[in-house]
Design a protein around this motif. Structure first.
Motif, mmCIF file in Angstrom:
data_model
loop_
_atom_site.group_PDB
_atom_site.id
_atom_site.type_symbol
_atom_site.label_atom_id
_atom_site.label_comp_id
_atom_site.label_asym_id
_atom_site.label_seq_id
_atom_site.Cartn_x
_atom_site.Cartn_y
_atom_site.Cartn_z
ATOM 1 N N GLN A 187 16.792 56.715 10.446
ATOM 2 C CA GLN A 187 16.092 56.783 9.091
ATOM 3 C C GLN A 187 15.637 58.207 9.073
ATOM 4 N N LEU A 188 15.021 58.705 9.908
ATOM 5 C CA LEU A 188 14.510 60.101 9.859
ATOM 6 C C LEU A 188 15.372 61.320 9.696
ATOM 7 N N ALA A 189 16.504 60.835 10.104
ATOM 8 C CA ALA A 189 17.682 62.063 9.836
ATOM 9 C C ALA A 189 18.055 61.905 8.240
ATOM 10 N N THR A 190 17.614 61.067 7.505
ATOM 11 C CA THR A 190 17.975 60.843 6.172
ATOM 12 C C THR A 190 16.806 61.567 5.282
ATOM 13 N N VAL A 191 15.877 62.102 5.608
ATOM 14 C CA VAL A 191 14.840 62.858 5.137
ATOM 15 C C VAL A 191 15.508 64.197 4.553
ATOM 16 N N ARG A 192 15.227 64.417 3.176
ATOM 17 C CA ARG A 192 15.720 65.576 2.674
ATOM 18 C C ARG A 192 14.628 66.706 2.349
ATOM 19 N N ILE A 193 13.965 66.473 1.492
ATOM 20 C CA ILE A 193 12.648 67.288 1.551
ATOM 21 C C ILE A 193 11.641 66.068 1.276
ATOM 22 N N GLY A 194 10.653 66.553 2.254
ATOM 23 C CA GLY A 194 9.425 65.371 2.526
ATOM 24 C C GLY A 194 8.632 65.200 1.228
ATOM 25 N N GLU A 195 8.052 64.060 1.204
ATOM 26 C CA GLU A 195 7.212 63.909 0.056
ATOM 27 C C GLU A 195 5.890 65.015 -0.128
ATOM 28 N N ASP A 196 5.640 65.364 1.191
ATOM 29 C CA ASP A 196 4.372 66.525 1.168
ATOM 30 C C ASP A 196 4.996 68.026 1.106
ATOM 31 N N GLU A 197 6.407 68.142 0.916
ATOM 32 C CA GLU A 197 6.792 69.345 0.949
ATOM 33 C C GLU A 197 7.115 69.716 -0.688
ATOM 34 N N SER A 198 7.350 70.949 -1.070
ATOM 35 C CA SER A 198 7.456 71.389 -2.373
ATOM 36 C C SER A 198 8.854 71.697 -2.768
#
Length: 376
Positions: A193-204
């Motif tokens: 699941q972590l590998a599916t992260v694109r741009i995190g919610e706390d990132e711009s």
């Protein structure tokens, strides 16, 4: 009967139609209870249409019903449940998504697993029969507005992840199926699941910019806007006009220094097109600074490096490149927009004389005041 979805955009409360879609509601409630939806992404968001989630693989190809999760030997999907009075009429309608045709059940009847979608617009009745409606958004319609405005790629996947953080059951009227194991705490995301992260919610979505650099960019844009305004009203030939690179600004001159003296001294570096000591319009007395225009930029650069702080008539002069465009503008304004070239560009580039009219002297005094102040 309600469920609270804590998402990265905010909280959404879903009221369930347990009487009209009991099997679908049971499936959804028990999946929420075992935290199956935690960290699931909204993997497909189509503006003014639907936002789909509920796939733990975050690909849109995964997910299974609660009975398959309890016992892998049972079918992965369950039949779609449709009630004739449940329609996709209002924004915020929540439906289980039907699986693809190749995953259909016996007899080609539509089936569903864990994926569900929320409608982002009214009057989507053509979706009726294509999914199993089981609830509606009771609280958090403003979150749907945010979800509707996310930026997505060509496959409608948001660039910045929008995920379900937690699911909290506010009311569950159904007994747990036999074999259901409820975790003591919310499980951590798996490596897959972590590998599916694109741009995190706390990132711009935009590249981070240093505050000082951001201020420079802001001032640059503001200056460009002012220049464009001047161009539009006719006070500049064109917004990108820059000071000439072959004109030097000379200050701290002795009042007795004449044009001819200065021209003779600077002429050793190359051909002088014009050389003028700026004087008071009424008294004709020297104001202590001058402009020297060379034929070539390289000649002006050599003079700049070798003449700064040189002693002339018992005064140590200061030499810099001119920051004034007033001479260029005066030539352009006098010739008008009909001169040769774009906005008279060719004309004033060929003929930049600092001895033409008295108006030019006044312009030079106004536009070089900042340089004079630095010299003083």
């Amino acid at each position: 009967m309600s469920v609270l979805l804590e998402t990265s955009l905010g909280d959404i409360v879903i009221d369930l139609y347990i009487k009209r879609a009991p099997e679908t509601c049971l499936n959804f409630l028990k999946l929420c209870k075992v935290k199956y939806y935690n960290f699931s992404a909204f993997h497909r968001v189509q503006r003014d249409f639907t936002a789909q989630t509920g796939d733990p693989t975050c690909t849109g190809q995964g997910g299974e019903c609660i009975r398959s999760l309890i016992d892998p030997k049972t079918p992965k999907y369950m039949p779609v449940e449709n009630h004739p009075k449940l329609k996709h009429t209002h924004r915020g309608t929540v439906s289980m998504a039907a699986a693809s045709p190749d995953q259909a059940g016996d007899g080609g009847k539509p089936v569903m697993g864990s994926q569900f979608f929320i409608t982002l617009a009214d009057d989507l009745n053509y979706l009726d029969g294509k999914g199993s409606i089981f609830g509606r958004v009771a609280e958090g319609l403003e979150i749907l507005d945010l979800l509707n405005d996310v930026q997505v790629d060509g496959a409608y996947r948001p660039f910045v992840d929008v995920r379900i953080k937690h699911t909290i059951i506010l009311d569950d009227p159904f007994p747990d199926p036999e074999g259901l194991v409820v975790p003591d705490a919310s499980p951590l995301p798996t490596p897959a699941q972590l590998a599916t992260v694109r741009i995190g919610e706390d990132e711009s979505l935009e590249d981070p910019v240093d505050p000082e650099e951001a201020e420079k960019q802001r001032r640059s844009k503001e200056a460009g806007a002012h220049a464009l305004t001047l161009e539009m009203i006719g006070d500049l030939p064109f917004a990108e006009v820059k000071p000439p690179e072959n004109v030097l600004f000379v200050c701290k001159l002795n009042p007795i220094t004449r044009d001819e003296d200065l021209e003779l001294i600077f002429s050793r570096f190359g051909t002088i097109l014009s050389c003028e000591v700026i004087r008071d319009q009424k008294t004709k007395e020297s104001l202590g600074y001058a402009f020297v225009e060379f034929d070539k930029q390289e000649e002006a650069e050599e003079a700049y490096f070798k003449m700064d702080n040189v002693l002339i008539d018992d005064r140590r002069i200061h030499v810099d490149f001119s920051q004034s465009v007033s001479k260029l503008h005066a030539n352009w304004a006098s010739k008008g927009a009909n001169a040769q070239g774009f906005a008279g560009l060719q004309g004033y580039e060929r003929n930049r004389s600092y001895r033409e009219v008295e108006r030019e002297r006044e312009d030079a005094r106004n536009n070089t005041s900042e340089q004079v102040a630095r010299c003083d």
